[in-house]
Design an enzyme around this catalytic site. Sequence first.
Site, PDB file in Angstrom:
ATOM      1  N   ASP A 195       0.875  -1.179   0.000  1.00 34.51           N
ATOM      2  CA  ASP A 195       0.000   0.000   0.000  1.00 34.51           C
ATOM      3  C   ASP A 195       0.916   1.234   0.000  1.00 34.51           C
ATOM      4  OD1 ASP A 195      -1.560   2.168   0.685  1.00 34.51           O
ATOM      5  OD2 ASP A 195      -2.567   1.196   2.368  1.00 34.51           O
ATOM      6  N   GLN A 254       0.909   6.430   1.357  1.00 36.90           N
ATOM      7  CA  GLN A 254       1.655   7.493   2.054  1.00 36.90           C
ATOM      8  C   GLN A 254       3.093   7.599   1.569  1.00 36.90           C
ATOM      9  OE1 GLN A 254       0.245   9.692   3.790  1.00 36.90           O
ATOM     10  NE2 GLN A 254      -1.719   8.709   4.157  1.00 36.90           N
ATOM     11  N   LYS A 266      -3.621  11.754  -2.839  1.00 40.30           N
ATOM     12  CA  LYS A 266      -2.509  11.881  -1.885  1.00 40.30           C
ATOM     13  C   LYS A 266      -1.283  12.473  -2.576  1.00 40.30           C
ATOM     14  CE  LYS A 266      -4.494   9.039   1.308  1.00 40.30           C
ATOM     15  NZ  LYS A 266      -5.104   9.478   2.533  1.00 40.30           N
ATOM     16  N   CYS A 294      -7.543   5.733  11.220  1.00 40.81           N
ATOM     17  CA  CYS A 294      -7.899   4.524  10.457  1.00 40.81           C
ATOM     18  C   CYS A 294      -6.863   3.421  10.667  1.00 40.81           C
ATOM     19  CB  CYS A 294      -8.049   4.814   8.954  1.00 40.81           C
ATOM     20  SG  CYS A 294      -9.402   5.885   8.561  1.00 40.81           S
TER      21      CYS A 294
HETATM   22  C1  LIG Z   1      -1.891   4.002   4.017  1.00 39.95           C
HETATM   23  C2  LIG Z   1      -3.267   4.243   3.480  1.00 39.95           C
HETATM   24  N1  LIG Z   1      -3.904   3.279   2.845  1.00 39.95           N
HETATM   25  C3  LIG Z   1      -5.119   3.446   2.325  1.00 39.95           C
HETATM   26  C4  LIG Z   1      -5.776   4.643   2.437  1.00 39.95           C
HETATM   27  C5  LIG Z   1      -7.152   4.776   1.865  1.00 39.95           C
HETATM   28  O1  LIG Z   1      -7.191   5.730   0.858  1.00 39.95           O
HETATM   29  P1  LIG Z   1      -8.597   6.132   0.187  1.00 39.95           P
HETATM   30  O2  LIG Z   1      -9.480   6.569   1.324  1.00 39.95           O
HETATM   31  O3  LIG Z   1      -8.242   7.250  -0.729  1.00 39.95           O
HETATM   32  O4  LIG Z   1      -9.114   4.927  -0.496  1.00 39.95           O
HETATM   33  C6  LIG Z   1      -5.168   5.696   3.102  1.00 39.95           C
HETATM   34  C7  LIG Z   1      -5.851   6.994   3.307  1.00 39.95           C
HETATM   35  O5  LIG Z   1      -5.595   7.708   4.235  1.00 39.95           O
HETATM   36  C8  LIG Z   1      -3.866   5.503   3.637  1.00 39.95           C
HETATM   37  O6  LIG Z   1      -3.225   6.481   4.290  1.00 39.95           O
END
Ligand SMILES: Cc1ncc(COP(=O)(O)O)c(C=O)c1O
Length: 407
Positions: A203, A206, A229, A366
Amino acid sequence: MHTPDFIIDFRHQFPFFNNQLNSPISQAYLDNAATTHICQPALDSIADYYQYHHANVHRSSHQLALGTSNQFESIRQKTADWLNAAEKDEIVWTKGATEAANLIANGLCESHLQAGDEIIIALSEHHAHFVTWQQLAKKYQLELTIAKLDEQLRIDLQALHTQISDKTRVIALAHVNNATGVKQPVEEIIELATNNNIITIIDGSQAINHMPINVQQLACDFYFFSAHKMYAGTGLGVCYGKKSRLIALPPYQYGGEMVKQVSLTESEFNQLPYKFEAGTPNISGVFALGATLDFLANQNLNKLRAYEHKLTEYLIEQLKKRSAISLLATEQLTGAVSFIIKDFHSADAAELLSQMGIAIRSGSHCAMPLIQSIAPGGSLRVSIAAYTLIEEIDYFLSCLDQLDDFL
Ligand SMILES: Cc1ncc(COP(=O)(O)O)c(C=O)c1O
């Protein structure tokens, strides 16, 4: 210390900061891990698409639609080049990082994994990754193994060696953690995984805005992130997958454009990447990403990233001087710093700071499994981008010092 001129020039390319009406509520926008502001070329490209190129893609054969489809595909190529993917068909558009995580995990569960197989995931994962695998593990009777973290909240590589078993099939991991800003040693982990025939899903949400990403060099199987992002718009995700892996995955959703032939009883699915792109995609979002990539290609990214690095160091150094503050991690921080204030609930602190025009995030970001285990009252997260001013950090620090008055 003052912000260098090249950063001020860079910041001028972001319309949000040029609008005086925004200043009272956002004197210091330090919530870039939640979302970055959109750059002017991306915003212009959205208007340009709707004014001059608005047509659906890959459907109609008229000139307008053909031109738009070509441009749409050229941006897929540009994105593949940005990530150094081997082919443009390895780039799938999704509505965000969350949808990409779901697309990959659901596809693997349907096609590759069997009851009893193990998935390794970090405690610190964003819910997009964590909850997806947690729920699918229940549904498909998979074992979820939680990778151990060291004191700096990095994956403990030695422990990981022992956690991998002959049943481990997938390692799902964020390149940079959103709750703490900690960069994980993904290079070593991917190598370890590959040597053990384990699929890696990284993922990059960030990481994408703070470092160059080279998916062939990383040699991961999947890499995904959201466009918002990295100075583009919301509602668009980029899901990279190695071609062989994507070919092996079943479609995630059904509908128009993801099929070649449909009869009363059967459907033949389209080729990559369209097999994963059912329905009308976020065309204006793709145009905005294309404009953002052109914009970034014209910047001195090394210089911008070196500035971000210095700014993060400065912030860490300043926070460490304050005895009431404990940082969750201090090493390998990329773009974000997370901390708690003694005797202050994170939500209260964030509310008071918000009244002073500071935009930061508080709570569990989150990433509840991690934050509840190390900071049950939540943490405060300051996250920067290349347009962040030193003066914004100083203003934030001065407001932080005023919080004492409320105790
Ligand atoms: C590490 C990470 N993964 C996934 C996401 C999810 O992104 P989205 O809400 O744009 O799908 C985020 C969003 O903050 C994130 O920081």
